[in-house]
Design a protein around this motif. Structure first.
Motif, PDB file in Angstrom:
ATOM      1  N   VAL A  10       0.852  -1.194   0.000  1.00 11.80           N
ATOM      2  CA  VAL A  10       0.000   0.000   0.000  1.00 11.80           C
ATOM      3  C   VAL A  10       0.883   1.237   0.000  1.00 11.80           C
ATOM      4  CG1 VAL A  10      -1.748   1.295   1.294  1.00 11.80           C
ATOM      5  CG2 VAL A  10      -1.840  -1.201   1.259  1.00 11.80           C
ATOM      6  N   VAL A  11       0.564   2.185  -0.883  1.00 17.64           N
ATOM      7  CA  VAL A  11       1.267   3.464  -0.915  1.00 17.64           C
ATOM      8  C   VAL A  11       0.350   4.500  -0.279  1.00 17.64           C
ATOM      9  CG1 VAL A  11       2.246   5.254  -2.384  1.00 17.64           C
ATOM     10  CG2 VAL A  11       2.516   2.859  -3.003  1.00 17.64           C
ATOM     11  N   THR A  12       0.879   5.248   0.676  1.00 13.93           N
ATOM     12  CA  THR A  12       0.068   6.269   1.330  1.00 13.93           C
ATOM     13  C   THR A  12       0.930   7.478   1.670  1.00 13.93           C
ATOM     14  OG1 THR A  12      -1.595   6.640   3.048  1.00 13.93           O
ATOM     15  CG2 THR A  12       0.384   5.448   3.706  1.00 13.93           C
ATOM     16  N   LYS A  13       0.263   8.578   1.907  1.00 10.19           N
ATOM     17  CA  LYS A  13       0.952   9.806   2.288  1.00 10.19           C
ATOM     18  C   LYS A  13       0.348  10.296   3.593  1.00 10.19           C
ATOM     19  CE  LYS A  13       2.464  14.238   0.672  1.00 10.19           C
ATOM     20  NZ  LYS A  13       2.415  15.319  -0.228  1.00 10.19           N
ATOM     21  N   ILE A  14       1.222  10.531   4.561  1.00 11.85           N
ATOM     22  CA  ILE A  14       0.808  11.073   5.848  1.00 11.85           C
ATOM     23  C   ILE A  14       1.599  12.350   6.041  1.00 11.85           C
ATOM     24  CG2 ILE A  14       0.638  10.695   8.328  1.00 11.85           C
ATOM     25  CD1 ILE A  14       0.589   7.693   7.743  1.00 11.85           C
ATOM     26  N   GLY A  15       0.898  13.468   5.976  1.00 11.54           N
ATOM     27  CA  GLY A  15       1.591  14.753   6.036  1.00 11.54           C
ATOM     28  C   GLY A  15       2.592  14.831   4.893  1.00 11.54           C
ATOM     29  N   ILE A  43       5.143  12.893   4.424  1.00 12.78           N
ATOM     30  CA  ILE A  43       5.819  11.619   4.199  1.00 12.78           C
ATOM     31  C   ILE A  43       4.966  10.698   3.334  1.00 12.78           C
ATOM     32  CG2 ILE A  43       6.761   9.550   5.290  1.00 12.78           C
ATOM     33  CD1 ILE A  43       7.397  11.267   7.739  1.00 12.78           C
ATOM     34  N   LYS A  44       5.542  10.300   2.194  1.00 14.91           N
ATOM     35  CA  LYS A  44       4.900   9.313   1.327  1.00 14.91           C
ATOM     36  C   LYS A  44       5.697   8.030   1.469  1.00 14.91           C
ATOM     37  CE  LYS A  44       3.443   8.444  -3.411  1.00 14.91           C
ATOM     38  NZ  LYS A  44       3.441   8.936  -4.791  1.00 14.91           N
ATOM     39  N   ALA A  45       4.985   6.923   1.690  1.00 13.33           N
ATOM     40  CA  ALA A  45       5.686   5.664   1.911  1.00 13.33           C
ATOM     41  C   ALA A  45       4.949   4.508   1.253  1.00 13.33           C
ATOM     42  CB  ALA A  45       5.815   5.404   3.409  1.00 13.33           C
ATOM     43  N   THR A  46       5.722   3.504   0.901  1.00 14.57           N
ATOM     44  CA  THR A  46       5.184   2.248   0.403  1.00 14.57           C
ATOM     45  C   THR A  46       5.316   1.237   1.536  1.00 14.57           C
ATOM     46  OG1 THR A  46       5.843   2.748  -1.863  1.00 14.57           O
ATOM     47  CG2 THR A  46       5.414   0.434  -1.333  1.00 14.57           C
ATOM     48  N   PHE A  47       4.178   0.780   2.017  1.00 12.56           N
ATOM     49  CA  PHE A  47       4.164  -0.192   3.104  1.00 12.56           C
ATOM     50  C   PHE A  47       3.977  -1.590   2.539  1.00 12.56           C
ATOM     51  CE2 PHE A  47       3.158   3.651   5.358  1.00 12.56           C
ATOM     52  CZ  PHE A  47       3.854   3.492   6.536  1.00 12.56           C
ATOM     53  N   LYS A  48       4.841  -2.490   2.969  1.00 15.17           N
ATOM     54  CA  LYS A  48       4.704  -3.903   2.632  1.00 15.17           C
ATOM     55  C   LYS A  48       4.387  -4.606   3.935  1.00 15.17           C
ATOM     56  CE  LYS A  48       7.868  -3.523  -1.176  1.00 15.17           C
ATOM     57  NZ  LYS A  48       9.146  -3.828  -1.753  1.00 15.17           N
ATOM     58  N   GLU A 105       0.948  -5.824  10.333  1.00 16.02           N
ATOM     59  CA  GLU A 105       2.145  -5.003  10.493  1.00 16.02           C
ATOM     60  C   GLU A 105       2.669  -4.670   9.111  1.00 16.02           C
ATOM     61  OE1 GLU A 105       6.469  -5.059  12.740  1.00 16.02           O
ATOM     62  OE2 GLU A 105       4.964  -6.555  13.229  1.00 16.02           O
ATOM     63  N   GLY A 106       3.053  -3.415   8.923  1.00 22.63           N
ATOM     64  CA  GLY A 106       3.601  -2.992   7.646  1.00 22.63           C
ATOM     65  C   GLY A 106       4.889  -2.228   7.837  1.00 22.63           C
ATOM     66  N   GLN A 107       5.846  -2.480   6.964  1.00 28.84           N
ATOM     67  CA  GLN A 107       7.125  -1.781   6.987  1.00 28.84           C
ATOM     68  C   GLN A 107       7.144  -0.774   5.843  1.00 28.84           C
ATOM     69  OE1 GLN A 107       9.494  -2.113   9.329  1.00 28.84           O
ATOM     70  NE2 GLN A 107       8.282  -3.655  10.383  1.00 28.84           N
ATOM     71  N   GLY A 108       7.444   0.483   6.179  1.00 29.20           N
ATOM     72  CA  GLY A 108       7.485   1.541   5.179  1.00 29.20           C
ATOM     73  C   GLY A 108       8.888   2.041   4.915  1.00 29.20           C
ATOM     74  N   GLY A 109       9.881   1.175   5.080  1.00 28.25           N
ATOM     75  CA  GLY A 109      11.264   1.573   4.829  1.00 28.25           C
ATOM     76  C   GLY A 109      11.693   2.687   5.759  1.00 28.25           C
ATOM     77  N   ILE A 110      12.322   3.706   5.194  1.00 31.09           N
ATOM     78  CA  ILE A 110      12.839   4.820   5.987  1.00 31.09           C
ATOM     79  C   ILE A 110      11.737   5.597   6.701  1.00 31.09           C
ATOM     80  CG2 ILE A 110      12.843   6.510   4.124  1.00 31.09           C
ATOM     81  CD1 ILE A 110      15.635   7.382   5.237  1.00 31.09           C
ATOM     82  N   ALA A 111      10.491   5.523   6.180  1.00 33.34           N
ATOM     83  CA  ALA A 111       9.371   6.240   6.793  1.00 33.34           C
ATOM     84  C   ALA A 111       8.985   5.641   8.136  1.00 33.34           C
ATOM     85  CB  ALA A 111       8.164   6.230   5.860  1.00 33.34           C
ATOM     86  N   GLY A 112       9.244   4.353   8.321  1.00 34.46           N
ATOM     87  CA  GLY A 112       8.907   3.734   9.592  1.00 34.46           C
ATOM     88  C   GLY A 112       8.011   2.526   9.421  1.00 34.46           C
ATOM     89  N   PHE A 113       7.232   2.253  10.465  1.00 36.67           N
ATOM     90  CA  PHE A 113       6.374   1.079  10.444  1.00 36.67           C
ATOM     91  C   PHE A 113       5.031   1.408  11.077  1.00 36.67           C
ATOM     92  CE2 PHE A 113       8.261   0.984  14.641  1.00 36.67           C
ATOM     93  CZ  PHE A 113       7.207   0.584  15.452  1.00 36.67           C
ATOM     94  N   GLY A 159       9.292   5.206  13.779  1.00 37.39           N
ATOM     95  CA  GLY A 159      10.165   5.812  12.780  1.00 37.39           C
ATOM     96  C   GLY A 159       9.750   7.252  12.515  1.00 37.39           C
ATOM     97  N   LYS A 160      10.013   7.730  11.297  1.00 37.91           N
ATOM     98  CA  LYS A 160       9.676   9.110  10.943  1.00 37.91           C
ATOM     99  C   LYS A 160       8.193   9.398  11.122  1.00 37.91           C
ATOM    100  CE  LYS A 160      13.316  10.427   7.737  1.00 37.91           C
ATOM    101  NZ  LYS A 160      13.605  10.981   6.418  1.00 37.91           N
ATOM    102  N   LEU A 161       7.358   8.398  10.871  1.00 39.47           N
ATOM    103  CA  LEU A 161       5.916   8.598  11.019  1.00 39.47           C
ATOM    104  C   LEU A 161       5.550   9.025  12.441  1.00 39.47           C
ATOM    105  CD1 LEU A 161       4.478   5.562   9.036  1.00 39.47           C
ATOM    106  CD2 LEU A 161       4.433   7.972   8.375  1.00 39.47           C
ATOM    107  N   ALA A 162       6.210   8.438  13.415  1.00 40.59           N
ATOM    108  CA  ALA A 162       5.904   8.755  14.808  1.00 40.59           C
ATOM    109  C   ALA A 162       6.218  10.208  15.141  1.00 40.59           C
ATOM    110  CB  ALA A 162       6.677   7.826  15.737  1.00 40.59           C
ATOM    111  N   GLN A 163       7.117  10.828  14.392  1.00 41.40           N
ATOM    112  CA  GLN A 163       7.495  12.213  14.646  1.00 41.40           C
ATOM    113  C   GLN A 163       6.446  13.209  14.145  1.00 41.40           C
ATOM    114  OE1 GLN A 163      11.337  12.572  12.799  1.00 41.40           O
ATOM    115  NE2 GLN A 163      12.256  11.025  14.113  1.00 41.40           N
TER     116      GLN A 163
END
Length: 156
Positions: free
Chosen positions: A48-53, A55-60, A79-87, A115-119
């Motif tokens: 799933v690709v999504t944008k939060i604020g 940050i755009k991330a691809t979650f697997k 549970e999804g991992q979004g790479g550098i964006a976080g989880f 990760g970055k999402l939590a910030q």
């Protein structure tokens, strides 16, 4: 983060249950879903690709279903991992209740992001989650009643 809600779906509980367990229907309803595959009757994998604020991330990720009581309720955990964006990880309890010729779908979600999402802050994440769930339910209603979806979008 905890979110709860309910939506009336214009179909019988058995039909809603079937749709919620159909990878093609889910892939069409989940905002940003690029792929969704059933691994077993109780396990799915998704991208799933999504944008939060900003940050755009691809979650697997992977989702498992438990406590199945067809066509009344189940628990979803994922549970999804979004790479550098976080989880993101969490779960939802879903209940389907007959209501006339329709079904009331109620849910409670508990989720954690890191990760970055939590910030980004809880309010932004929660408002984005509510927006995405709203889009999902609009698409699910449209799956059963395209006329309603057309009328609703014309009034927005």
């Amino acid at each position: 983060m905890n979110i709860a809600g309910e939506h009336v779906i214009p179909a019988a509980p058995e039909a809603v249950w079937a749709a919620l367990n159909d990878p093609e229907v889910l892939a069409a309803c989940i905002p940003g879903c690029q792929s969704l595959e059933m691994q077993s009757p109780t396990a799915m994998s998704a991208v799933v690709v999504t944008k939060i604020g900003p940050i755009k991330a691809t979650f697997k990720g992977a989702v498992t279903l438990s406590d199945l009581d067809p066509p009344r309720s189940y628990r979803i955990a994922g549970e999804g991992q979004g790479g550098i964006a976080g989880f993101a990880k969490g779960g939802a309890n879903v209940a389907l209740t007959p209501e006339g010729g329709a079904t009331r779908l109620s849910y409670t979600v508990d989720a954690v992001v890191g990760g970055k999402l939590a910030q980004l802050g809880g309010r932004l994440i929660e408002s984005t989650a509510k927006k995405l769930s709203g889009q999902f339910f609009e698409a699910l209603v449209a799956h059963f009643d395209p006329e309603t979806a057309v009328r609703a979008s014309a009034h927005q």
